[in-house]
Each structure stands twice: as C-alpha cells, then as structure tokens.
Scaffold this motif. Sequence first.
Motif, PDB file in Angstrom:
ATOM      1  N   PRO A   1      45.882  35.070  38.882  1.00  0.00           N
ATOM      2  CA  PRO A   1      44.791  34.987  39.847  1.00  0.00           C
ATOM      3  C   PRO A   1      44.849  36.149  40.840  1.00  0.00           C
ATOM      4  O   PRO A   1      45.887  36.416  41.438  1.00  0.00           O
ATOM      5  CB  PRO A   1      45.031  33.643  40.546  1.00  0.00           C
ATOM      6  CG  PRO A   1      45.832  32.839  39.570  1.00  0.00           C
ATOM      7  CD  PRO A   1      46.683  33.845  38.832  1.00  0.00           C
TER       8      PRO A   1
ATOM      9  N   TYR B   1      36.794  40.697  34.561  1.00  0.00           N
ATOM     10  CA  TYR B   1      37.332  39.829  35.611  1.00  0.00           C
ATOM     11  C   TYR B   1      37.284  40.559  36.954  1.00  0.00           C
ATOM     12  O   TYR B   1      37.662  41.721  37.049  1.00  0.00           O
ATOM     13  CB  TYR B   1      38.784  39.463  35.245  1.00  0.00           C
ATOM     14  CG  TYR B   1      39.520  38.728  36.320  1.00  0.00           C
ATOM     15  CD1 TYR B   1      39.286  37.387  36.556  1.00  0.00           C
ATOM     16  CD2 TYR B   1      40.486  39.376  37.095  1.00  0.00           C
ATOM     17  CE1 TYR B   1      39.984  36.695  37.539  1.00  0.00           C
ATOM     18  CE2 TYR B   1      41.184  38.690  38.068  1.00  0.00           C
ATOM     19  CZ  TYR B   1      40.926  37.356  38.284  1.00  0.00           C
ATOM     20  OH  TYR B   1      41.617  36.682  39.257  1.00  0.00           O
TER      21      TYR B   1
ATOM     22  N   GLU C   1      38.809  35.828  43.530  1.00  0.00           N
ATOM     23  CA  GLU C   1      39.824  34.772  43.667  1.00  0.00           C
ATOM     24  C   GLU C   1      40.123  34.540  45.146  1.00  0.00           C
ATOM     25  O   GLU C   1      40.196  35.493  45.921  1.00  0.00           O
ATOM     26  CB  GLU C   1      41.116  35.188  42.968  1.00  0.00           C
ATOM     27  CG  GLU C   1      41.000  35.239  41.470  1.00  0.00           C
ATOM     28  CD  GLU C   1      40.965  33.881  40.799  1.00  0.00           C
ATOM     29  OE1 GLU C   1      41.389  32.874  41.397  1.00  0.00           O
ATOM     30  OE2 GLU C   1      40.501  33.837  39.654  1.00  0.00           O
TER      31      GLU C   1
END
Length: 135
Positions: free
Chosen positions: A78, A129, A134
């Motif tokens: 993460p 991503y 996050e």
Amino acid sequence: MSTFSPTEIVTVRPTTTVMTRQQLPNSVGISSATAGSKHLSMNLVVIPPGGAAQPHVHHGYETAIYMVSGRVETRYGPGLRHSVIHEAGDFIFIPADVPHQPVNLSATEPAHALVARNDPNEQESVVVYDPAAEP
C-alpha cells in the motif's frame, strides 16, 4: 490468430520489443497469443538505465521473476511504502494483487528480468496503480 496443437511443443523467438502498460520494453515470449498457453505467460523485461516501471498491480495473478542482470529496487505494498533490493541471480515472487514498482538502480546499465505469470494474456490483468490514492 494461430491455432496451436495441444500435443506439439511451441518455440517462440521474439523479433520485436513491445512497450508494456508498465512502460517497460518487453520481448514477448510465451502467452496465449504466441504459444496457445492457457495458464501462463513468460517474457523478458528490460528496465533501462535509471528507468522505472509505472506503479501497477496484477489483479488475480501471481508473478515469478528471475533477475538476469542489474540491480533493482522494488517498491511495493500500500502506497509503495516497502522496498527490497534485487540483483542478478535472485528469484522473486510477487503475490497476486500486491502493488509494486521496480526501479533500476544503475544510471548506466539496463536491468534484465525473466518474468512469468499465471496469466496467459499477461497484459490483460495489469492495472496502473496510484500510490498517492492510499491513506
């Protein structure tokens, strides 16, 4: 599309390099399209000197890597808050759904890695991503 026999051995000799969704040069090896594979893909990936892949995730697919040459820092997890350094001769396993980003630590030499996944379409499961997303 070629038809592949389930009883014949297929040889793939890559003649071209393609740019992956991760923004790295890739010599296409074994895949559904090149060899009729049903459950895996295998390619040679080059990280140019000072280069890095786009941060990404392989949804639902595991990745096995053999570092042929170079030193790479792989940021993962993460927010890409963890990292590990890999070098030539290392075998690497990335579980399914783990965000990651390999970064070539050399400013002068490319890094080469043999990459296998249990995804016959290889690029189909690659999702870019955003580590800043996050908490």
